[in-house]
Scaffold this motif. Structure first.
Motif, PDB file in Angstrom:
ATOM      1  N   GLN A  39       3.858  10.331  -6.815  1.00 60.33           N
ATOM      2  CA  GLN A  39       4.892  10.679  -7.787  1.00 60.33           C
ATOM      3  C   GLN A  39       4.267  10.994  -9.144  1.00 60.33           C
ATOM      4  O   GLN A  39       4.658  11.946  -9.812  1.00 60.33           O
ATOM      5  CB  GLN A  39       5.885   9.525  -7.923  1.00 60.33           C
ATOM      6  CG  GLN A  39       7.131   9.892  -8.665  1.00 60.33           C
ATOM      7  CD  GLN A  39       8.126   8.733  -8.662  1.00 60.33           C
ATOM      8  OE1 GLN A  39       7.733   7.579  -8.542  1.00 60.33           O
ATOM      9  NE2 GLN A  39       9.398   9.060  -8.782  1.00 60.33           N
ATOM     10  N   SER A  40       3.266  10.227  -9.543  1.00 63.32           N
ATOM     11  CA  SER A  40       2.632  10.485 -10.833  1.00 63.32           C
ATOM     12  C   SER A  40       1.854  11.799 -10.801  1.00 63.32           C
ATOM     13  O   SER A  40       1.785  12.519 -11.797  1.00 63.32           O
ATOM     14  CB  SER A  40       1.713   9.325 -11.232  1.00 63.32           C
ATOM     15  OG  SER A  40       0.609   9.236 -10.363  1.00 63.32           O
TER      16      SER A  40
ATOM     17  N   LYS B 246       0.837  -1.211   0.000  1.00 64.34           N
ATOM     18  CA  LYS B 246       0.000   0.000   0.000  1.00 64.34           C
ATOM     19  C   LYS B 246       0.867   1.255   0.000  1.00 64.34           C
ATOM     20  O   LYS B 246       0.559   2.233  -0.682  1.00 64.34           O
ATOM     21  CB  LYS B 246      -0.926   0.019   1.217  1.00 64.34           C
ATOM     22  CG  LYS B 246      -2.094  -0.926   1.094  1.00 64.34           C
ATOM     23  CD  LYS B 246      -2.957  -0.862   2.341  1.00 64.34           C
ATOM     24  CE  LYS B 246      -4.036  -1.925   2.306  1.00 64.34           C
ATOM     25  NZ  LYS B 246      -4.832  -1.920   3.543  1.00 64.34           N
ATOM     26  N   GLN B 247       1.962   1.234   0.773  1.00 67.18           N
ATOM     27  CA  GLN B 247       2.856   2.393   0.818  1.00 67.18           C
ATOM     28  C   GLN B 247       3.521   2.630  -0.542  1.00 67.18           C
ATOM     29  O   GLN B 247       3.650   3.769  -0.987  1.00 67.18           O
ATOM     30  CB  GLN B 247       3.930   2.199   1.895  1.00 67.18           C
ATOM     31  CG  GLN B 247       3.396   2.168   3.301  1.00 67.18           C
ATOM     32  CD  GLN B 247       2.736   3.466   3.696  1.00 67.18           C
ATOM     33  OE1 GLN B 247       3.214   4.539   3.387  1.00 67.18           O
ATOM     34  NE2 GLN B 247       1.606   3.367   4.370  1.00 67.18           N
ATOM     35  N   GLN B 248       3.891   1.557  -1.195  1.00 68.21           N
ATOM     36  CA  GLN B 248       4.517   1.685  -2.514  1.00 68.21           C
ATOM     37  C   GLN B 248       3.513   2.234  -3.515  1.00 68.21           C
ATOM     38  O   GLN B 248       3.843   3.104  -4.334  1.00 68.21           O
ATOM     39  CB  GLN B 248       5.046   0.330  -2.989  1.00 68.21           C
ATOM     40  CG  GLN B 248       6.280  -0.117  -2.262  1.00 68.21           C
ATOM     41  CD  GLN B 248       6.723  -1.523  -2.662  1.00 68.21           C
ATOM     42  OE1 GLN B 248       5.979  -2.259  -3.304  1.00 68.21           O
ATOM     43  NE2 GLN B 248       7.928  -1.885  -2.263  1.00 68.21           N
ATOM     44  N   GLU B 249       2.287   1.749  -3.464  1.00 69.39           N
ATOM     45  CA  GLU B 249       1.249   2.249  -4.371  1.00 69.39           C
ATOM     46  C   GLU B 249       0.971   3.723  -4.118  1.00 69.39           C
ATOM     47  O   GLU B 249       0.823   4.511  -5.052  1.00 69.39           O
ATOM     48  CB  GLU B 249      -0.039   1.428  -4.217  1.00 69.39           C
ATOM     49  CG  GLU B 249       0.072   0.013  -4.732  1.00 69.39           C
ATOM     50  CD  GLU B 249       0.366  -0.053  -6.213  1.00 69.39           C
ATOM     51  OE1 GLU B 249      -0.207   0.748  -6.982  1.00 69.39           O
ATOM     52  OE2 GLU B 249       1.189  -0.898  -6.607  1.00 69.39           O
ATOM     53  N   ALA B 250       0.920   4.108  -2.854  1.00 68.52           N
ATOM     54  CA  ALA B 250       0.658   5.509  -2.510  1.00 68.52           C
ATOM     55  C   ALA B 250       1.788   6.401  -3.010  1.00 68.52           C
ATOM     56  O   ALA B 250       1.542   7.515  -3.508  1.00 68.52           O
ATOM     57  CB  ALA B 250       0.486   5.659  -1.010  1.00 68.52           C
ATOM     58  N   SER B 251       3.013   5.938  -2.882  1.00 68.22           N
ATOM     59  CA  SER B 251       4.127   6.760  -3.350  1.00 68.22           C
ATOM     60  C   SER B 251       4.129   6.865  -4.868  1.00 68.22           C
ATOM     61  O   SER B 251       4.477   7.906  -5.424  1.00 68.22           O
ATOM     62  CB  SER B 251       5.460   6.216  -2.846  1.00 68.22           C
ATOM     63  OG  SER B 251       5.818   5.049  -3.528  1.00 68.22           O
TER      64      SER B 251
END
Length: 97
Positions: A89-90, A80-85
């Motif tokens: 970023q996008s 979830k943290q990776q998806e949020a980042s």
């Protein structure tokens, strides 16, 4: 050494000791006066904490959590943290300042 040097040194040491003792006594008196209205609590404040801990311990029993559950939770959290980042970023790349 002459008598005047010994007398001056003795006077400096004696005055330093006198001033130190006097300031200590004054500080003690002022501190005592300032704390006259302060009273100790009638009950032990830690007793409440100990009673609350006993209640919590009675309600919860120790149980071993399976390692697989922990690993799944950690993986989900990291994912979830990776998806949020990635989303952040996008968004920052599509909205230049």
């Amino acid at each position: 050494m002459s008598n005047s040097t010994i007398l001056a040194s003795s006077l400096v040491i004696l005055s330093s000791l006198t001033i130190g003792v006097a300031s200590g006594l004054i500080s003690f008196y002022v501190g005592s006066e300032s704390l006259k209205s302060v009273n100790t609590p009638p009950e032990n404040p830690t007793q409440k904490i100990n009673e609350q801990e006993k209640e919590v311990q009675d309600n919860k029993k120790f149980s071993i959590i399976p390692e697989q559950k922990i690993l799944v939770k950690v993986y989900d959290y990291v994912h979830k943290q990776q998806e949020a980042s990635k989303v952040k970023q996008s968004q920052s790349n599509s909205n230049p300042r």
